[in-house]
Design an enzyme around this catalytic site. Structure first.
Site, PDB file in Angstrom:
ATOM      1  N   THR A  27      82.423 135.462  97.801  1.00  0.00           N
ATOM      2  CA  THR A  27      83.486 136.261  98.377  1.00  0.00           C
ATOM      3  C   THR A  27      84.202 136.957  97.220  1.00  0.00           C
ATOM      4  OG1 THR A  27      85.067 134.515  98.118  1.00  0.00           O
ATOM      5  CG2 THR A  27      83.895 134.257 100.095  1.00  0.00           C
ATOM      6  N   ALA A  60      84.672 131.620  94.508  1.00  0.00           N
ATOM      7  CA  ALA A  60      86.156 131.801  94.903  1.00  0.00           C
ATOM      8  C   ALA A  60      86.666 132.591  93.782  1.00  0.00           C
ATOM      9  CB  ALA A  60      86.711 130.571  95.319  1.00  0.00           C
ATOM     10  N   VAL A  86      84.272 129.048  90.373  1.00  0.00           N
ATOM     11  CA  VAL A  86      85.307 130.132  90.196  1.00  0.00           C
ATOM     12  C   VAL A  86      84.819 131.410  89.501  1.00  0.00           C
ATOM     13  CG1 VAL A  86      87.225 130.340  88.604  1.00  0.00           C
ATOM     14  CG2 VAL A  86      86.706 127.884  89.453  1.00  0.00           C
ATOM     15  N   LYS A  87      85.343 132.487  90.278  1.00  0.00           N
ATOM     16  CA  LYS A  87      84.764 133.710  90.023  1.00  0.00           C
ATOM     17  C   LYS A  87      85.828 134.537  89.133  1.00  0.00           C
ATOM     18  CE  LYS A  87      82.311 137.287  92.840  1.00  0.00           C
ATOM     19  NZ  LYS A  87      81.994 137.908  94.153  1.00  0.00           N
ATOM     20  N   VAL A  88      85.294 134.858  88.219  1.00  0.00           N
ATOM     21  CA  VAL A  88      86.200 135.479  86.994  1.00  0.00           C
ATOM     22  C   VAL A  88      85.691 136.858  86.741  1.00  0.00           C
ATOM     23  CG1 VAL A  88      86.931 135.103  84.928  1.00  0.00           C
ATOM     24  CG2 VAL A  88      86.613 133.098  86.216  1.00  0.00           C
TER      25      VAL A  88
END
Ligand code: G3P
Length: 219
Positions: A27, A60, A86-88
């Site tokens: 997402t 996310a 965890v999308k960074v």
């Protein structure tokens, strides 16, 4: 190659999952906004809904852009569910944050990657995944699939564990091309996944088989 679906739409995630080939979900804030998901609590609730639907990694994305806030936000996301990644974003603070999450055993997806150099930094920081955006590069007359090829080759040469997610996939040919250059994962809209099934000879062949069966069985 793993298949992720790139959406926050629960109905589409469910439909893709029913195909029984789905390995995860990605997402981003734009996709969440498209579904009208707003407010911290609702966003987290939505991620949990996605995790309930799919047995696989769910990316996310953090909204923060400074190191301390990224860490805080990422840790809050990571404890929601074991499948949360965890999308960074691939910025200076993001690379530092990925290194921190890696040391803590938190899975990461380094996003908004448009060059081999960015992919190198993500791998060196220990990112679980790197997401080069194929379609957005094609949009500016740059070969997006060729970037996937370069990153896959370099990661293989240097034995980096980071997996390459071909992102910003717009159509089925992108999937085929990324498959050919060795992407570990493609994350795509439902239409592109379903598009892989389409072939006129399959449709006409099936129609003939069924008609022949019907004819000799006097149905
Ligand atoms: O999740 C990031 C990426 O896949 C975005 O795709 O179509 O907005 O360029 P797109």
């Amino acid at each position: 190659m793993k298949f992720f679906i790139d959406t926050a739409n629960l109905a589409q995630i469910k439909e893709a999952n029913e195909l029984s080939i789905l390995d995860g979900v990605t997402t981003n804030p734009s996709l969440m906004a498209k579904e009208g998901i707003k407010g911290d609590k609702n966003v987290k609730r939505h991620y949990l809904e996605i995790c309930k639907l799919v047995d696989g990694d769910v990316s996310a994305e953090v909204i923060a852009t400074d190191y301390e806030s990224m860490i805080h936000e990422g840790e809050e996301l990571a404890i929601l569910h074991p499948n949360i990644v965890v999308k960074v974003p691939c910025i200076k603070e993001g690379i530092r944050a990925i290194k921190y999450f890696t040391k803590k055993g938190i899975k990461t997806n380094c996003t908004l990657v448009f060059s081999l150099g960015q992919a190198l930094l993500a791998a060196k920081a220990g990112a679980t995944y790197v997401s080069p955006f194929v379609g957005r590069l094609d949009d500016i007359s740059t070969d997006g699939v060729d970037l996937i090829r370069q990153i896959v080759d370099v990661y293989n040469y240097y034995n980096y564990d980071t997996q390459v997610i071909a992102a910003s996939i717009r159509h089925t040919m992108h999937i085929i091309q990324c498959l050919e250059v060795g992407a570990d994962v493609v994350t795509c809209p439902l239409s592109a996944i379903v598009g892989l099934l389409k072939h006129p000879l399959t449709d006409s062949g099936l129609a003939t088989f069924l008609a022949d069966h019907k004819r000799v069985n006097n149905e």
